[in-house]
Design a protein around this motif. Structure first.
Motif, PDB file in Angstrom:
ATOM      1  N   PRO A  40       0.826  -1.208   0.000  1.00  0.00           N
ATOM      2  CA  PRO A  40       0.000   0.000   0.000  1.00  0.00           C
ATOM      3  C   PRO A  40       0.856   1.252   0.000  1.00  0.00           C
ATOM      4  O   PRO A  40       2.003   1.249   0.473  1.00  0.00           O
ATOM      5  CB  PRO A  40      -0.805  -0.128   1.293  1.00  0.00           C
ATOM      6  CG  PRO A  40      -0.010  -1.041   2.158  1.00  0.00           C
ATOM      7  CD  PRO A  40       0.686  -1.992   1.234  1.00  0.00           C
ATOM      8  N   ILE A  41       0.297   2.333  -0.540  1.00  0.00           N
ATOM      9  CA  ILE A  41       1.019   3.596  -0.567  1.00  0.00           C
ATOM     10  C   ILE A  41       0.240   4.640   0.229  1.00  0.00           C
ATOM     11  O   ILE A  41      -0.975   4.552   0.371  1.00  0.00           O
ATOM     12  CB  ILE A  41       1.246   4.100  -2.006  1.00  0.00           C
ATOM     13  CG1 ILE A  41      -0.098   4.446  -2.674  1.00  0.00           C
ATOM     14  CG2 ILE A  41       2.008   3.089  -2.824  1.00  0.00           C
ATOM     15  CD1 ILE A  41       0.053   5.301  -3.908  1.00  0.00           C
ATOM     16  N   GLY A  42       0.953   5.617   0.740  1.00  0.00           N
ATOM     17  CA  GLY A  42       0.311   6.727   1.427  1.00  0.00           C
ATOM     18  C   GLY A  42       0.374   6.614   2.935  1.00  0.00           C
ATOM     19  O   GLY A  42       0.600   5.544   3.509  1.00  0.00           O
ATOM     20  N   GLU A  43       0.153   7.733   3.579  1.00  0.00           N
ATOM     21  CA  GLU A  43       0.125   7.824   5.037  1.00  0.00           C
ATOM     22  C   GLU A  43      -1.250   7.424   5.553  1.00  0.00           C
ATOM     23  O   GLU A  43      -2.256   8.016   5.174  1.00  0.00           O
ATOM     24  CB  GLU A  43       0.422   9.273   5.450  1.00  0.00           C
ATOM     25  CG  GLU A  43       0.235   9.562   6.919  1.00  0.00           C
ATOM     26  CD  GLU A  43       0.253  11.045   7.223  1.00  0.00           C
ATOM     27  OE1 GLU A  43      -0.057  11.407   8.385  1.00  0.00           O
ATOM     28  OE2 GLU A  43       0.547  11.854   6.321  1.00  0.00           O
ATOM     29  N   PRO A  44      -1.341   6.396   6.421  1.00  0.00           N
ATOM     30  CA  PRO A  44      -2.643   6.019   6.979  1.00  0.00           C
ATOM     31  C   PRO A  44      -3.189   7.130   7.868  1.00  0.00           C
ATOM     32  O   PRO A  44      -2.464   7.679   8.710  1.00  0.00           O
ATOM     33  CB  PRO A  44      -2.339   4.759   7.801  1.00  0.00           C
ATOM     34  CG  PRO A  44      -1.013   4.268   7.302  1.00  0.00           C
ATOM     35  CD  PRO A  44      -0.269   5.489   6.865  1.00  0.00           C
ATOM     36  N   PRO A  53     -13.740   4.792  13.850  1.00  0.00           N
ATOM     37  CA  PRO A  53     -13.010   5.628  12.902  1.00  0.00           C
ATOM     38  C   PRO A  53     -13.242   5.262  11.437  1.00  0.00           C
ATOM     39  O   PRO A  53     -13.429   4.101  11.087  1.00  0.00           O
ATOM     40  CB  PRO A  53     -11.546   5.389  13.294  1.00  0.00           C
ATOM     41  CG  PRO A  53     -11.537   4.043  13.951  1.00  0.00           C
ATOM     42  CD  PRO A  53     -12.844   3.936  14.659  1.00  0.00           C
ATOM     43  N   LEU A  54     -13.224   6.277  10.603  1.00  0.00           N
ATOM     44  CA  LEU A  54     -13.147   6.132   9.154  1.00  0.00           C
ATOM     45  C   LEU A  54     -11.672   6.210   8.774  1.00  0.00           C
ATOM     46  O   LEU A  54     -10.920   7.017   9.322  1.00  0.00           O
ATOM     47  CB  LEU A  54     -13.917   7.241   8.450  1.00  0.00           C
ATOM     48  CG  LEU A  54     -15.431   7.274   8.666  1.00  0.00           C
ATOM     49  CD1 LEU A  54     -15.997   8.630   8.265  1.00  0.00           C
ATOM     50  CD2 LEU A  54     -16.101   6.159   7.873  1.00  0.00           C
ATOM     51  N   ALA A  55     -11.259   5.391   7.807  1.00  0.00           N
ATOM     52  CA  ALA A  55      -9.841   5.278   7.482  1.00  0.00           C
ATOM     53  C   ALA A  55      -9.563   5.648   6.031  1.00  0.00           C
ATOM     54  O   ALA A  55     -10.402   5.450   5.140  1.00  0.00           O
ATOM     55  CB  ALA A  55      -9.343   3.860   7.759  1.00  0.00           C
ATOM     56  N   GLY A  56      -8.371   6.187   5.803  1.00  0.00           N
ATOM     57  CA  GLY A  56      -7.945   6.532   4.464  1.00  0.00           C
ATOM     58  C   GLY A  56      -6.433   6.539   4.363  1.00  0.00           C
ATOM     59  O   GLY A  56      -5.722   6.224   5.324  1.00  0.00           O
ATOM     60  N   SER A  57      -5.939   6.920   3.177  1.00  0.00           N
ATOM     61  CA  SER A  57      -4.498   7.025   2.932  1.00  0.00           C
ATOM     62  C   SER A  57      -4.221   8.331   2.208  1.00  0.00           C
ATOM     63  O   SER A  57      -4.854   8.623   1.180  1.00  0.00           O
ATOM     64  CB  SER A  57      -3.998   5.851   2.076  1.00  0.00           C
ATOM     65  OG  SER A  57      -4.140   4.627   2.754  1.00  0.00           O
ATOM     66  N   TYR A  58      -3.270   9.088   2.733  1.00  0.00           N
ATOM     67  CA  TYR A  58      -2.943  10.403   2.179  1.00  0.00           C
ATOM     68  C   TYR A  58      -1.612  10.335   1.449  1.00  0.00           C
ATOM     69  O   TYR A  58      -0.611   9.836   1.985  1.00  0.00           O
ATOM     70  CB  TYR A  58      -2.876  11.434   3.305  1.00  0.00           C
ATOM     71  CG  TYR A  58      -2.420  12.807   2.856  1.00  0.00           C
ATOM     72  CD1 TYR A  58      -3.207  13.575   2.007  1.00  0.00           C
ATOM     73  CD2 TYR A  58      -1.191  13.320   3.279  1.00  0.00           C
ATOM     74  CE1 TYR A  58      -2.785  14.835   1.589  1.00  0.00           C
ATOM     75  CE2 TYR A  58      -0.773  14.575   2.886  1.00  0.00           C
ATOM     76  CZ  TYR A  58      -1.574  15.321   2.026  1.00  0.00           C
ATOM     77  OH  TYR A  58      -1.162  16.559   1.617  1.00  0.00           O
ATOM     78  N   VAL A  59      -1.585  10.850   0.217  1.00  0.00           N
ATOM     79  CA  VAL A  59      -0.363  10.924  -0.579  1.00  0.00           C
ATOM     80  C   VAL A  59      -0.069  12.391  -0.851  1.00  0.00           C
ATOM     81  O   VAL A  59      -0.865  13.080  -1.498  1.00  0.00           O
ATOM     82  CB  VAL A  59      -0.505  10.148  -1.899  1.00  0.00           C
ATOM     83  CG1 VAL A  59       0.733  10.323  -2.762  1.00  0.00           C
ATOM     84  CG2 VAL A  59      -0.745   8.662  -1.622  1.00  0.00           C
ATOM     85  N   ASP A  60       1.061  12.864  -0.363  1.00  0.00           N
ATOM     86  CA  ASP A  60       1.417  14.289  -0.395  1.00  0.00           C
ATOM     87  C   ASP A  60       2.233  14.596  -1.643  1.00  0.00           C
ATOM     88  O   ASP A  60       3.270  13.980  -1.899  1.00  0.00           O
ATOM     89  CB  ASP A  60       2.221  14.630   0.858  1.00  0.00           C
ATOM     90  CG  ASP A  60       2.441  16.116   1.031  1.00  0.00           C
ATOM     91  OD1 ASP A  60       1.986  16.902   0.174  1.00  0.00           O
ATOM     92  OD2 ASP A  60       3.087  16.500   2.030  1.00  0.00           O
ATOM     93  N   SER A 105      -1.959  16.286  -4.601  1.00  0.00           N
ATOM     94  CA  SER A 105      -2.064  15.409  -3.428  1.00  0.00           C
ATOM     95  C   SER A 105      -3.424  14.719  -3.428  1.00  0.00           C
ATOM     96  O   SER A 105      -4.407  15.270  -3.934  1.00  0.00           O
ATOM     97  CB  SER A 105      -1.903  16.223  -2.137  1.00  0.00           C
ATOM     98  OG  SER A 105      -0.655  16.874  -2.089  1.00  0.00           O
ATOM     99  N   THR A 106      -3.485  13.532  -2.845  1.00  0.00           N
ATOM    100  CA  THR A 106      -4.742  12.792  -2.826  1.00  0.00           C
ATOM    101  C   THR A 106      -4.993  12.142  -1.478  1.00  0.00           C
ATOM    102  O   THR A 106      -4.059  11.829  -0.740  1.00  0.00           O
ATOM    103  CB  THR A 106      -4.779  11.687  -3.899  1.00  0.00           C
ATOM    104  OG1 THR A 106      -3.672  10.800  -3.696  1.00  0.00           O
ATOM    105  CG2 THR A 106      -4.748  12.266  -5.297  1.00  0.00           C
ATOM    106  N   LEU A 107      -6.257  11.929  -1.216  1.00  0.00           N
ATOM    107  CA  LEU A 107      -6.716  11.175  -0.052  1.00  0.00           C
ATOM    108  C   LEU A 107      -7.660  10.100  -0.552  1.00  0.00           C
ATOM    109  O   LEU A 107      -8.701  10.402  -1.139  1.00  0.00           O
ATOM    110  CB  LEU A 107      -7.435  12.098   0.921  1.00  0.00           C
ATOM    111  CG  LEU A 107      -8.108  11.451   2.131  1.00  0.00           C
ATOM    112  CD1 LEU A 107      -7.078  10.784   3.032  1.00  0.00           C
ATOM    113  CD2 LEU A 107      -8.904  12.488   2.918  1.00  0.00           C
TER     114      LEU A 107
END
Length: 356
Positions: A40-44, A53-60, A105-107
């Motif tokens: 997986p890629i991105g910051e949890p 909690p709702l969860a996602g991944s952030y890519v800066d 950037s994306t979430l």
């Protein structure tokens, strides 16, 4: 496939399963063997949800970059664009990487009750479009606080495009928020129309059409369908648990609100999409803004692209379906650069780039 599994919305049935005949009558090819997924890629990241909690991944993409939320498609589709139903295309993760390379950037997010957001709701079927839009607006607030951006873009894929429209005020006159929308392979017509078309397209469904069309009409009228009165092959398609969600979609015309929106909207379609057709793209194109001084909507078609945002050979249904299980297959090459250009220019006119 012939029966819609538990925790699969009817839109998934309509968009991803084009027949609902009994297994003996089904002519769908075998599901391809999924290949291993990359890490997986991105910051949890998490935000509060209704029960957890709702969860996602952030890519800066760096300081000052615009930020977009990628909203997943129908049924059990995770933040990477994969599903336990055999979809391992990893399309959203690939899109996030490509947009990062292009300065956006994306979430990516998991829907309430599913995957990383499983604790947010004990029953993933007990949702409405308003529930999903509430979650998206929570993520928009998080993204703006995280990045300092003045607004957030919404990138919705398939059903996620409908959620994006709903979340940003494209329903019932609710106030709009956000920078603008990118609608990827999004249905442009009411769900009842699409579902009737797909049911009628397969001759094997002929014995079921009367009951199915009656159930659709009832839901369009805001009624509850008693599945005990339906043929067994239709029972899971009209799962009582998802009927509130379905009634929301039945009364929502996705294209009509574009006539009155003041924000930038890009509609992206694929010429080899087996699920969302040119009729849906044309519905969006026909409902251009009637507001004085507003730019026309950006309609982009990638002729070789399929529903999961990858190029596939023409007239090869087996290869098209096999791509759903292939995370190594790259995204349509110009998709991310085109989306990024639209976002970074704040949806201003792109000339020929908007007329692919």
């Amino acid at each position: 496939m012939s029966i819609v599994p538990k925790k699969q919305h009817l839109l998934q049935a309509c968009l991803a399963i084009t027949i609902i005949a009994t297994p003996a009558a089904s002519t769908s090819p075998p599901t391809p063997q999924p290949q291993p997924l990359p890490p997986p890629i991105g910051e949890p990241v998490t935000i509060p949800g209704p029960e957890g909690p709702l969860a996602g991944s952030y890519v800066d993409a760096g300081k000052g970059a615009p930020v977009a939320i990628i909203i997943p498609g129908s049924g059990p589709t995770d933040r990477n664009g994969n599903s336990p139903m055999g979809v391992k295309a990893n399309s959203y993760a690939l899109l996030a990487q490509a947009l990062q390379s292009n300065g956006v950037s994306t979430l990516r997010i998991d829907k309430r009750g599913m995957f990383g957001s499983k604790a947010a709701l004990s029953n993933a079927n007990a949702v409405t479009m308003s529930d999903y839009s509430h979650d998206v607006r929570g993520w928009m607030k998080w993204a703006q606080q995280k990045t300092g951006a003045s607004c957030t873009w919404l990138i919705g894929h398939s059903e996620g495009g409908l959620v994006a429209l709903w979340s940003s005020g494209g329903n019932m006159g609710r106030p709009r928020s956000g920078c603008g929308l990118v609608l990827l392979a999004t249905p442009g017509r009411p769900l009842g129309i699409i579902l009737r078309e797909q049911l009628a397209a397969n001759p094997a469904n002929a014995p079921l059409l009367g009951a199915a069309n009656g159930a659709i009409s009832a839901l369009e009228a805001g009624e509850t369908v008693d599945i005990a009165t339906l043929p067994p092959a239709l029972a899971s398609l009209f799962n009582p648990e998802v009927q509130p969600f379905l009634r929301d979609l039945m009364r929502f015309d996705p294209a009509e609100p574009l006539r009155y929106r003041r924000d930038p909207v890009m509609v992206v379609s694929g010429g080899r999409d087996l699920q969302v057709t040119a009729k849906d793209r044309d519905a969006f194109a026909a409902n251009r803004s009637v507001l004085a001084g507003m730019p026309q909507r950006c309609i982009v078609t990638f002729e070789a692209m399929n529903h999961i945002l990858k190029d596939v050979p023409a007239d090869d249904r087996a290869a098209n379906l096999a791509s759903y299980a292939n995370p190594a297959l790259p995204l349509t090459p110009d998709l991310a650069p085109t989306v990024a250009q639209f976002i970074k220019t704040n949806g201003s006119r792109m000339g020929d780039e908007c007329q692919r």
